[in-house]
Design an enzyme around this catalytic site. Structure first.
Site, PDB file in Angstrom:
ATOM      1  N   LEU A   1       0.858  -1.178   0.000  1.00 26.70           N
ATOM      2  CA  LEU A   1       0.000   0.000   0.000  1.00 26.70           C
ATOM      3  C   LEU A   1       0.895   1.230   0.000  1.00 26.70           C
ATOM      4  O   LEU A   1       1.993   1.208   0.559  1.00 26.70           O
ATOM      5  CB  LEU A   1      -0.896   0.034   1.255  1.00 26.70           C
ATOM      6  CG  LEU A   1      -1.982  -1.038   1.408  1.00 26.70           C
ATOM      7  CD1 LEU A   1      -2.669  -0.882   2.755  1.00 26.70           C
ATOM      8  CD2 LEU A   1      -2.992  -0.955   0.278  1.00 26.70           C
ATOM      9  N   ASP A   2       0.417   2.307  -0.635  1.00 25.82           N
ATOM     10  CA  ASP A   2       1.164   3.560  -0.589  1.00 25.82           C
ATOM     11  C   ASP A   2       1.337   4.003   0.862  1.00 25.82           C
ATOM     12  O   ASP A   2       0.529   3.676   1.734  1.00 25.82           O
ATOM     13  CB  ASP A   2       0.429   4.660  -1.362  1.00 25.82           C
ATOM     14  CG  ASP A   2       0.364   4.397  -2.851  1.00 25.82           C
ATOM     15  OD1 ASP A   2       1.149   3.558  -3.340  1.00 25.82           O
ATOM     16  OD2 ASP A   2      -0.461   5.038  -3.529  1.00 25.82           O
ATOM     17  N   GLN A   3       2.365   4.793   1.096  1.00 31.21           N
ATOM     18  CA  GLN A   3       2.674   5.227   2.457  1.00 31.21           C
ATOM     19  C   GLN A   3       1.487   5.925   3.125  1.00 31.21           C
ATOM     20  O   GLN A   3       1.205   5.700   4.303  1.00 31.21           O
ATOM     21  CB  GLN A   3       3.890   6.156   2.445  1.00 31.21           C
ATOM     22  CG  GLN A   3       4.318   6.606   3.845  1.00 31.21           C
ATOM     23  CD  GLN A   3       5.662   7.307   3.825  1.00 31.21           C
ATOM     24  OE1 GLN A   3       6.426   7.212   2.867  1.00 31.21           O
ATOM     25  NE2 GLN A   3       5.966   8.026   4.888  1.00 31.21           N
TER      26      GLN A   3
ATOM     27  N   ARG B   1      -5.551   6.445  -7.558  1.00 30.79           N
ATOM     28  CA  ARG B   1      -5.252   7.872  -7.546  1.00 30.79           C
ATOM     29  C   ARG B   1      -5.181   8.446  -8.963  1.00 30.79           C
ATOM     30  O   ARG B   1      -5.699   9.531  -9.235  1.00 30.79           O
ATOM     31  CB  ARG B   1      -3.946   8.112  -6.787  1.00 30.79           C
ATOM     32  CG  ARG B   1      -4.030   7.689  -5.327  1.00 30.79           C
ATOM     33  CD  ARG B   1      -2.675   7.557  -4.669  1.00 30.79           C
ATOM     34  NE  ARG B   1      -2.016   8.851  -4.559  1.00 30.79           N
ATOM     35  CZ  ARG B   1      -0.792   9.001  -4.052  1.00 30.79           C
ATOM     36  NH1 ARG B   1      -0.107   7.932  -3.631  1.00 30.79           N
ATOM     37  NH2 ARG B   1      -0.250  10.192  -3.970  1.00 30.79           N
TER      38      ARG B   1
END
Length: 317
Positions: A142-144, A244
């Site tokens: 997962l993205d930060q 996104r």
């Protein structure tokens, strides 16, 4: 100082790692090794992909196995121990656990891996907290700034089976996101290929491009607000930054996104208390890689995101 790495390693490429060049992949795997040395390993054929030589520009595909030869790397400083607060947060973040699998509710702001700019990531912290486990590895990423369901495997065989399910699209990932503006349709399916551009990992961008890889996302509106809408986002593929970039492609970027977002809309939403990316991995549904039983794991929205929604609802009265 340097430390030997006397053993050959074989790394199966994750779905999230697919598409990157082999030279960039090796630079991340062999942290601190000079770039010139990496290219020398490639020229000599010491690095193999599915048994064959690889040019530096070769792009990896999910499921391929990369042979990483034994090398002597600059000695890395021991990973810092997780703070007391982080340790308590991770211990309380377990959503599902058995002898082979662990699913956590990843906090926003915590990278899944440590690196040159991130001293301690989730996987390093968990390995220190769960030292009794001989094997612990991320099944996906997962993205930060994204929170929510994150799978870790406790056995290498379990990890391989999870990767196979990911490649075959048999793991359903559902996200809750707040999009800026008013999405007209109640349900929108986006099919737009995504291309990853070069650059360091923290600066890397993704764009919609005919030269990119196939990507599918379905957005379904859960609630509308005056200047935003809450959606359920379902992934048909697992590309980097997919939700996104697809949300931006729709003209309704994810709220709080400082890379692909709408700066003016984000500034307005800050007045409602939004201080982070409003993207949350809400649900994972899959068949257990060992028992075959159906598993569904959910992570509730965190208090800070709930507060934002309450503020948006209050602003409509």
């Amino acid at each position: 100082m340097s430390e030997p790495n006397p053993r050959v390693r074989h790394h199966e490429v994750l779905a999230e790692e697919a598409g990157q060049r082999i030279d960039n992949f090796l630079l991340r795997q062999l942290k601190g090794l000079p770039r010139s040395r990496v290219y020398r390993l490639l020229r000599r054929g010491e690095v193999r992909v599915d048994g064959g030589r690889a040019r530096p520009t070769r792009r990896l595909r999910a499921g391929e196995v990369v042979r990483i030869p034994p090398v002597t790397q600059p000695r890395q400083a021991e990973a810092a121990a997780p703070s007391r607060g982080l340790a308590e947060r991770l211990r309380g973040a377990v959503l599902y656990e058995d002898e082979r699998l662990l699913v956590l509710d990843k906090p926003s702001g915590l990278a899944v891996h440590g690196g040159s700019s991130v001293g301690l990531g989730l996987i390093e912290a968990m390995r220190q907290l769960r030292q009794e486990l001989r094997f612990l590895e991320l099944a996906h990423r997962l993205d930060q700034e994204t929170s929510g369901c994150l799978m870790l495997a406790k056995r290498r065989s379990t990890l391989r089976r999870l990767h196979e399910q990911l490649r075959q699209g048999r793991i359903e990932k559902r996200y809750t996101a707040l999009l800026t503006g008013a999405l007209q349709q109640d349900r929108r399916r986006v099919e737009a290929p995504l291309e990853r551009l070069g650059g360091a990992p923290r600066e890397r961008q993704v764009r919609v491009s005919e030269q990119g890889r196939q990507a599918r996302t379905t957005f379904e509106v859960l609630r509308r607000y005056r200047r935003a809408c809450l959606v359920d986002a379902r992934l048909g593929t697992g590309r980097t930054h997919q939700i996104r970039v697809h949300a931006r492609h729709l003209g309704h970027p994810v709220a709080g996104d400082d890379r692909y977002g709408d700066r003016r809309a984000n500034a307005e939403l800050r007045r409602s208390g939004l201080r982070r990316l409003f993207l949350h991995a809400a649900r994972l549904q899959f068949h257990h890689p060992d028992s075959g039983e159906a598993v569904s794991v959910e992570a509730p929205l965190s208090g800070d995101l709930q507060t934002v929604l309450e503020a948006l609802a209050a602003g409509e009265h």
